[in-house]
Scaffold this motif. Structure first.
Motif, PDB file in Angstrom:
ATOM      1  N   GLY B 283       0.821  -1.233   0.000  1.00  0.00           N
ATOM      2  CA  GLY B 283       0.000   0.000   0.000  1.00  0.00           C
ATOM      3  C   GLY B 283       0.840   1.262   0.000  1.00  0.00           C
ATOM      4  N   TRP B 284       1.684   1.392  -1.003  1.00  0.00           N
ATOM      5  CA  TRP B 284       2.593   2.543  -1.060  1.00  0.00           C
ATOM      6  C   TRP B 284       1.869   3.876  -1.262  1.00  0.00           C
ATOM      7  CZ3 TRP B 284       7.040   3.135   0.875  1.00  0.00           C
ATOM      8  CH2 TRP B 284       8.007   2.130   0.863  1.00  0.00           C
ATOM      9  N   LYS B 285       0.604   3.799  -1.617  1.00  0.00           N
ATOM     10  CA  LYS B 285      -0.129   5.039  -1.876  1.00  0.00           C
ATOM     11  C   LYS B 285      -0.095   5.978  -0.669  1.00  0.00           C
ATOM     12  CE  LYS B 285      -4.106   6.696  -4.277  1.00  0.00           C
ATOM     13  NZ  LYS B 285      -5.432   6.515  -4.777  1.00  0.00           N
ATOM     14  N   THR B 286       0.131   5.381   0.477  1.00  0.00           N
ATOM     15  CA  THR B 286       0.204   6.173   1.708  1.00  0.00           C
ATOM     16  C   THR B 286       1.369   7.175   1.699  1.00  0.00           C
ATOM     17  OG1 THR B 286       0.373   5.987   4.092  1.00  0.00           O
ATOM     18  CG2 THR B 286       1.568   4.360   2.843  1.00  0.00           C
ATOM     19  N   TYR B 287       2.383   6.884   0.869  1.00  0.00           N
ATOM     20  CA  TYR B 287       3.523   7.815   0.782  1.00  0.00           C
ATOM     21  C   TYR B 287       3.221   8.849  -0.292  1.00  0.00           C
ATOM     22  CZ  TYR B 287       8.393   9.373   1.024  1.00  0.00           C
ATOM     23  OH  TYR B 287       9.540  10.118   1.194  1.00  0.00           O
ATOM     24  N   ASP B 288       2.491   9.839   0.147  1.00  0.00           N
ATOM     25  CA  ASP B 288       1.891  10.808  -0.753  1.00  0.00           C
ATOM     26  C   ASP B 288       2.748  12.070  -0.809  1.00  0.00           C
ATOM     27  OD1 ASP B 288      -0.442  13.231  -0.398  1.00  0.00           O
ATOM     28  OD2 ASP B 288      -0.520  11.878  -2.123  1.00  0.00           O
ATOM     29  N   THR B 289       3.243  12.481   0.339  1.00  0.00           N
ATOM     30  CA  THR B 289       3.942  13.757   0.467  1.00  0.00           C
ATOM     31  C   THR B 289       5.055  13.606   1.489  1.00  0.00           C
ATOM     32  OG1 THR B 289       1.801  14.810   0.214  1.00  0.00           O
ATOM     33  CG2 THR B 289       3.602  16.215   0.921  1.00  0.00           C
ATOM     34  N   LEU B 290       6.171  14.221   1.202  1.00  0.00           N
ATOM     35  CA  LEU B 290       7.225  14.331   2.200  1.00  0.00           C
ATOM     36  C   LEU B 290       7.228  15.790   2.646  1.00  0.00           C
ATOM     37  CD1 LEU B 290       9.584  13.035   3.740  1.00  0.00           C
ATOM     38  CD2 LEU B 290      11.069  13.702   1.852  1.00  0.00           C
ATOM     39  N   ALA B 291       6.763  16.011   3.860  1.00  0.00           N
ATOM     40  CA  ALA B 291       6.600  17.394   4.322  1.00  0.00           C
ATOM     41  C   ALA B 291       7.556  17.684   5.467  1.00  0.00           C
ATOM     42  CB  ALA B 291       5.162  17.618   4.772  1.00  0.00           C
ATOM     43  N   PHE B 292       8.126  18.864   5.461  1.00  0.00           N
ATOM     44  CA  PHE B 292       8.946  19.312   6.574  1.00  0.00           C
ATOM     45  C   PHE B 292       8.376  20.617   7.108  1.00  0.00           C
ATOM     46  CE2 PHE B 292      12.053  16.814   4.066  1.00  0.00           C
ATOM     47  CZ  PHE B 292      12.335  15.859   5.034  1.00  0.00           C
ATOM     48  N   ASP B 293       8.071  20.615   8.373  1.00  0.00           N
ATOM     49  CA  ASP B 293       7.499  21.784   9.015  1.00  0.00           C
ATOM     50  C   ASP B 293       8.554  22.354   9.959  1.00  0.00           C
ATOM     51  OD1 ASP B 293       6.109  23.619  10.453  1.00  0.00           O
ATOM     52  OD2 ASP B 293       4.549  22.248  11.156  1.00  0.00           O
ATOM     53  N   TYR B 294       9.214  23.427   9.535  1.00  0.00           N
ATOM     54  CA  TYR B 294      10.291  24.000  10.337  1.00  0.00           C
ATOM     55  C   TYR B 294       9.720  24.893  11.433  1.00  0.00           C
ATOM     56  CZ  TYR B 294      13.016  22.498   6.316  1.00  0.00           C
ATOM     57  OH  TYR B 294      13.567  21.752   5.324  1.00  0.00           O
ATOM     58  N   GLU B 295      10.337  24.807  12.593  1.00  0.00           N
ATOM     59  CA  GLU B 295       9.851  25.624  13.703  1.00  0.00           C
ATOM     60  C   GLU B 295      10.133  27.107  13.440  1.00  0.00           C
ATOM     61  OE1 GLU B 295       9.994  24.844  18.398  1.00  0.00           O
ATOM     62  OE2 GLU B 295      11.855  25.567  17.516  1.00  0.00           O
ATOM     63  N   ASN B 296      11.353  27.397  12.957  1.00  0.00           N
ATOM     64  CA  ASN B 296      11.707  28.785  12.673  1.00  0.00           C
ATOM     65  C   ASN B 296      11.645  29.032  11.172  1.00  0.00           C
ATOM     66  OD1 ASN B 296      12.469  28.906  15.432  1.00  0.00           O
ATOM     67  ND2 ASN B 296      14.493  28.112  14.873  1.00  0.00           N
ATOM     68  N   ASN B 297      10.604  29.653  10.717  1.00  0.00           N
ATOM     69  CA  ASN B 297      10.501  29.963   9.293  1.00  0.00           C
ATOM     70  C   ASN B 297      11.101  31.327   9.003  1.00  0.00           C
ATOM     71  OD1 ASN B 297       7.555  28.207   9.488  1.00  0.00           O
ATOM     72  ND2 ASN B 297       9.077  27.730   7.943  1.00  0.00           N
ATOM     73  N   THR B 298      11.741  31.447   7.842  1.00  0.00           N
ATOM     74  CA  THR B 298      12.188  32.745   7.336  1.00  0.00           C
ATOM     75  C   THR B 298      11.772  32.770   5.862  1.00  0.00           C
ATOM     76  OG1 THR B 298      14.326  32.055   6.453  1.00  0.00           O
ATOM     77  CG2 THR B 298      14.253  32.598   8.802  1.00  0.00           C
ATOM     78  N   PRO B 299      11.902  33.935   5.205  1.00  0.00           N
ATOM     79  CA  PRO B 299      11.558  33.955   3.768  1.00  0.00           C
ATOM     80  C   PRO B 299      12.377  32.943   2.963  1.00  0.00           C
ATOM     81  CG  PRO B 299      11.761  36.186   4.603  1.00  0.00           C
ATOM     82  CD  PRO B 299      12.200  35.280   5.719  1.00  0.00           C
ATOM     83  N   SER B 300      13.603  32.619   3.423  1.00  0.00           N
ATOM     84  CA  SER B 300      14.412  31.631   2.718  1.00  0.00           C
ATOM     85  C   SER B 300      14.117  30.215   3.189  1.00  0.00           C
ATOM     86  CB  SER B 300      15.903  31.891   2.929  1.00  0.00           C
ATOM     87  OG  SER B 300      16.208  33.242   2.763  1.00  0.00           O
ATOM     88  N   LEU B 301      13.481  30.088   4.323  1.00  0.00           N
ATOM     89  CA  LEU B 301      13.233  28.762   4.887  1.00  0.00           C
ATOM     90  C   LEU B 301      11.750  28.608   5.179  1.00  0.00           C
ATOM     91  CD1 LEU B 301      14.453  26.107   5.895  1.00  0.00           C
ATOM     92  CD2 LEU B 301      14.652  27.136   8.144  1.00  0.00           C
ATOM     93  N   LEU B 302      11.032  28.200   4.161  1.00  0.00           N
ATOM     94  CA  LEU B 302       9.602  27.986   4.300  1.00  0.00           C
ATOM     95  C   LEU B 302       9.370  26.498   4.494  1.00  0.00           C
ATOM     96  CD1 LEU B 302       8.531  30.300   1.348  1.00  0.00           C
ATOM     97  CD2 LEU B 302       8.470  30.834   3.790  1.00  0.00           C
ATOM     98  N   ASP B 303       8.241  26.160   5.083  1.00  0.00           N
ATOM     99  CA  ASP B 303       7.882  24.747   5.191  1.00  0.00           C
ATOM    100  C   ASP B 303       7.786  24.164   3.789  1.00  0.00           C
ATOM    101  OD1 ASP B 303       7.765  25.151   7.852  1.00  0.00           O
ATOM    102  OD2 ASP B 303       5.583  25.368   7.948  1.00  0.00           O
ATOM    103  N   THR B 304       8.195  22.910   3.655  1.00  0.00           N
ATOM    104  CA  THR B 304       8.160  22.314   2.316  1.00  0.00           C
ATOM    105  C   THR B 304       7.204  21.137   2.295  1.00  0.00           C
ATOM    106  OG1 THR B 304      10.000  20.837   2.801  1.00  0.00           O
ATOM    107  CG2 THR B 304      10.537  22.956   1.800  1.00  0.00           C
ATOM    108  N   LYS B 305       6.596  20.958   1.152  1.00  0.00           N
ATOM    109  CA  LYS B 305       5.755  19.783   0.911  1.00  0.00           C
ATOM    110  C   LYS B 305       6.143  19.250  -0.453  1.00  0.00           C
ATOM    111  CE  LYS B 305       1.486  19.950   3.443  1.00  0.00           C
ATOM    112  NZ  LYS B 305       1.007  20.894   4.318  1.00  0.00           N
ATOM    113  N   SER B 306       6.863  18.153  -0.471  1.00  0.00           N
ATOM    114  CA  SER B 306       7.263  17.572  -1.751  1.00  0.00           C
ATOM    115  C   SER B 306       6.341  16.408  -2.075  1.00  0.00           C
ATOM    116  CB  SER B 306       8.694  17.049  -1.681  1.00  0.00           C
ATOM    117  OG  SER B 306       9.565  18.099  -1.378  1.00  0.00           O
TER     118      SER B 306
END
Lengths: 455, 416
Positions: B283-306
């Motif tokens: 059931g690999w469909k569960t691997y939909d997105t690799l997301a990183f939610d950074y605690e300290n965001n800056t304009p250069s470091l936004l949360d990512t959702k791949s």
């Protein structure tokens, strides 16, 4: 004994497993119908490696001309010969200044921030009085910062007594600064063809036929005429060059002129970059309300001078207009330039001026395309590349755009590309050559080249 | 011979550095040497304690108590040929060491009941690319290790039918490194490393049916597990002028592990021959997105959702086993051969350097030798070569990955 055997045997097995690697494919690399055995490139500062508002050895090594030729060397092009600058890498522009680097600068408000600063107090001016010409080493790269299409066939280009004179050309010309009073000056074309015609030629000229005008806010440095004698008109100058190539069976790739107004020099300062607090907005309103201009807290259009704008000749900038990077930023920050004192015409490209420039570029490009079609040359549509940069794209995991500094493709002058940008533009040339001449020349790994270096 | 065994054990221990190389997706199908000899199949054949992993329902059919340990070093080499430059880059992967340890016990009071404990490494990967490779801004190194600890009960409902269930506690760690496209004044690039520990719970169910003829059948289900990354950290190495833009700090993420459903059958056309066939649904469909939610965001470091957009896949695995039997004694030597085909869960446009996966054919072989009725050893070897070209939609990386993976495994069994 058995133990000893195992000591040898087991690592041996492990090693043989490690060696089980996919085999490297044999790349197919051919020149197709093109012959690069004698090769030259001709162009302006892009071809020459002018970047960060200066010409330096590093820039030359990473010039469009050098990077392109380096790749063509895989299919038989000769080694790169250029009028090298001094190896201290100080750099030089025509105002005698050194190249720009990214450093810290304290502005009029006392705020220190990252900013392009000069590498050194003075540029390597001695380079302009020392001839780089060497009769036994013919140049392969005839890139000259500032060269226009109409300079290609003009003997005035190397003549220090004439306004068309270009010191960067004079230092590489076979004239070797000439004997005083001899009066014989050779053109860029004569230099390029001296000692025999090449088998292949890359030509990228035309930007400088419009750019100085655009950089002056459409005030000075008029654009080259479309028609006129060779050395005066764009079409005839290019025509003369092309006819010679064609007559001598020289194959070529020719690039069109990009829309220069996409570059950071014209896009870094937004037309509505006048950010006001309540106090400042009120005081500006006091000045400008009587003539029907009002300000709000937050973003406002800058005030520009425009002789056609009513009896006071000032108006707010409108969307689409370009405020140039040449504006004195300290005057904007501390001396109310762009608000109380309107931006002078030389710092602004109006919509009308932009379309005037674009029309000229379009006319030049039609000529380039038409000549290329007539003589069977490959064409590089450079604007496709710059347009792609302008919208931004991902390249091998790196986000590239035409943003100043952070975009990763332009150098610190906001006009010329940095080494990485040059590599990517060189790839456009290679793709055009591959397509036209059925060649298979691999592209450059552009991310192996420097972009902007940070302190 | 004792020296040999000692040496192999030493080798085995020194390799339990928790690093493994991908298999299908990042799933590693090396949990039993006998199954590995037969194309990684055998969920409907009870031969040793690894049945605890392959089909808990079959554990109650084991005749003896058993301890089983095995390891399968993976030698995987990836080659990447960039499509536009034709440049060739390779991985410098460390040797992967998936391992498995099983203890299977039989109840003295209730002979229908078996129970056991297993420690396995069904997911994991270490991919390390050579320095300065062209995809360095997408990935330079991924190390991921996941252990599954599974206590299991198995009960024979009838003489022919067994049911089993196990609780899976999954624990792992992940570290991801890449270069950043910002340069120091000497031209070197910045870098980022994301690391964290993850854990989660799941379960493993199985039914085993042995009517006593030429056929046995099994059905097993290992649940998906959502591995929440706790105490995640991101660390940057960037030029001083950019340090405010890239603050080190905490991050949150999660990594889903897929469910695996397996239908298996075993045929025994002759007494000393076994033919096994497993079909896996993953059931690999569960691997939909690799997301990183950074605690300290800056304009250069936004949360990512791949987007990963994996799809569910099916894999076919089959093999045969021949037991060498002399004079009606118990067999001492077994030979195995097998192979399989698995679809890749990675869709076109989503191939990444972290999992350069492709549809794959593979072949395996193996043998076992019984030193005594109590003590035996197994060995297997797995070989595959996969190749796939793609242009990644997110990074623009365009080229062809070729991988050769060779995995020789060895295991020891003690029954009593």
């Amino acid at each position: 004994m058995v133990m000893g055997m195992n000591r040898i045997f087991i690592p041996l097995i492990v090693f043989s497993f490690m060696a089980c690697k996919p085999k490297k494919p044999t790349p197919i690399i051919t020149a197709g119908q093109a012959d690069f055995s004698t090769y030259i490139s001709v162009g302006d500062g892009h071809m020459a490696g002018y970047m960060d508002d200066g010409l330096s050895l590093d820039g030359q090594t990473n010039s469009l001309g050098a990077l392109l030729q380096q790749q063509l060397m895989m299919v038989g092009a000769p080694p790169i010969e250029m009028p090298w600058m001094a190896d201290q890498n100080i750099g030089l522009n025509l105002s005698g200044l050194s190249r720009l680097i990214l450093g810290y600068k304290t502005d009029c408000q006392g705020i220190t921030s990252l900013s392009p600063v000069r590498f050194s107090l003075q540029g390597e001016t001695t380079s302009l009085s020392t001839s780089a010409y060497n009769p036994s080493k013919k140049f392969t790269n005839f890139g000259v910062p500032g060269a226009r299409m109409i300079d290609l066939v003009s003997t005035s280009f190397g003549n220090p007594n004439l306004p068309q004179h270009n010191p960067f050309f004079a230092r590489m010309s076979m004239d070797q600064f000439n004997l005083p009073g001899s009066g014989n000056f050779s053109s860029l074309q004569e230099n390029a063809f001296n000692g025999g015609y090449p088998t292949f030629c890359s030509l990228y000229l035309g930007i400088e036929d419009v750019l100085p005008y655009a950089k002056s806010g459409a005030t000075t440095n008029p654009m080259s005429p479309i028609a006129g004698f060779p050395g005066v008109g764009f079409e005839e100058s290019l025509g003369q060059w092309c006819e010679q190539l064609f007559a001598q069976n020289v194959k070529a790739v020719i690039a069109t002129i990009p829309n220069v107004s996409l570059w950071p020099f014209f896009n870094t300062i937004p037309y509505n970059g006048l950010t006001l607090d309540a106090e400042k907005a009120a005081s500006l309103n006091q000045i400008y309300n009587p003539i029907g201009i009002s300000f709000v807290v937050g973003a406002n259009p800058f005030i520009v001078a425009d002789p056609n704008a009513g009896m006071f000749g000032v108006r707010p900038a409108v969307s689409g207009e370009k405020i140039l990077l040449s504006v004195p930023l300290d005057s904007v920050k501390c001396h109310q330039m762009g608000s109380v004192f309107p931006f002078r015409n030389e710092f602004v490209l109006t919509l009308e001026e932009l379309s005037e420039i674009q029309n000229r570029i379009d006319a030049f490009n039609n000529i380039i395309r038409q000549k290329a079609a007539t003589y069977g040359f490959a064409v590089v549509e450079t604007n496709t590349f710059y347009q792609k940069l302008s919208s931004g794209f991902a390249f091998n995991g790196v986000a590239l755009s035409s943003k100043f500094v952070s975009g990763g493709a332009f150098s610190l002058d906001g006009i010329h590309l940095n080494p990485r940008g040059n590599a990517m533009l060189a790839n456009e040339f290679i793709m055009a050559i591959n397509k036209k001449f059925s060649a298979k020349i691999p592209l450059i790994n552009a991310l192996a080249y420097n972009a902007i270096l940070f302190p | 011979m004792p020296i040999n065994v000692k040496y192999l054990l030493l080798l085995f221990l020194s390799w339990i550095s928790p690093v493994y190389v991908f298999c299908q997706g990042f799933q590693v199908n090396f949990q039993g040497q006998k199954q590995q000899g037969m194309g990684c199949s055998g969920s409907a054949l009870v031969q040793d304690a690894s049945v605890l992993f392959y089909n808990p329902g079959g554990a109650c059919f084991a005749s003896k108590r058993e301890l089983n340990v095995a390891s399968t070093p993976i030698f995987a080499n990836v080659m990447y040929v960039d499509s536009s430059t034709q440049q060739v880059f390779r991985t410098e992967n460390p040797v992967g060491t998936p391992f498995s340890c099983y203890a299977l016990m039989k109840s003295k009071k209730f002979h229908r009941l078996a129970y056991g404990l297993s420690l396995t490494t069904p997911f994991g990967s270490t991919v390390q690319y050579e320095e300065d490779w062209i995809g360095r801004f997408a990935l330079t190194r991924l190390a991921m290790k996941v252990f599954h600890l599974q206590p299991t009960m198995s009960f024979k409902i009838t003489d022919n039918l067994g049911l089993g269930a196990g609780l899976v506690w999954s624990s792992g760690a992940v570290s991801l490194q890449k270069d950043l496209p910002v340069q120091f004044d000497d031209g070197t690039f910045g870098a980022a490393e994301i690391s964290g520990k993850a854990s989660g719970f799941g379960y493993n169910l199985g039914i085993f049916y042995n009517p006593g003829g030429v056929l046995t059948a099994g059905l097993s289900y290992r649940s998906g597990i959502n591995m929440a990354i706790s105490s995640g950290q991101v660390e940057f190495n960037v030029p001083e002028a950019l340090e405010p833009n890239f603050p080190n700090g905490a991050l949150a993420s999660s990594l889903p592990l897929p469910s695996v459903t397996t239908l298996g059958i075993t045929l025994r056309p002759k007494n000393n021959w076994n033919v096994v066939l497993d079909v896996n649904w993953v059931g690999w469909k569960t691997y939909d997105t690799l997301a990183f939610d950074y605690e300290n965001n800056t304009p250069s470091l936004l949360d990512t959702k791949s987007a990963r957009n994996y799809k569910n896949i099916i894999a076919f695995r089959t093999g045969i086993q021949y037991a060498v039997q002399r004079n009606n004694e118990d067999p001492k030597v077994w030979f195995r051969l097998g192979g399989g085909f698995g679809f890749s869960p990675v869709k076109a446009g989503y191939l990444t350097p972290e999992t350069p996966d492709a549809n794959r054919w593979y072949g395996t072989a193996g043998f076992s030798y019984a030193f005594s009725p109590h003590f035996s050893m197994d060995a297997s070897v797995y070989l595959t070569r996969i190749q796939r070209g793609d242009t990644n939609l997110e990074t623009g990386l365009s080229g062809t990955f070729t991988t050769i993976a060779l995995a020789p495994g060895i295991g020891l069994n003690y029954k009593w």
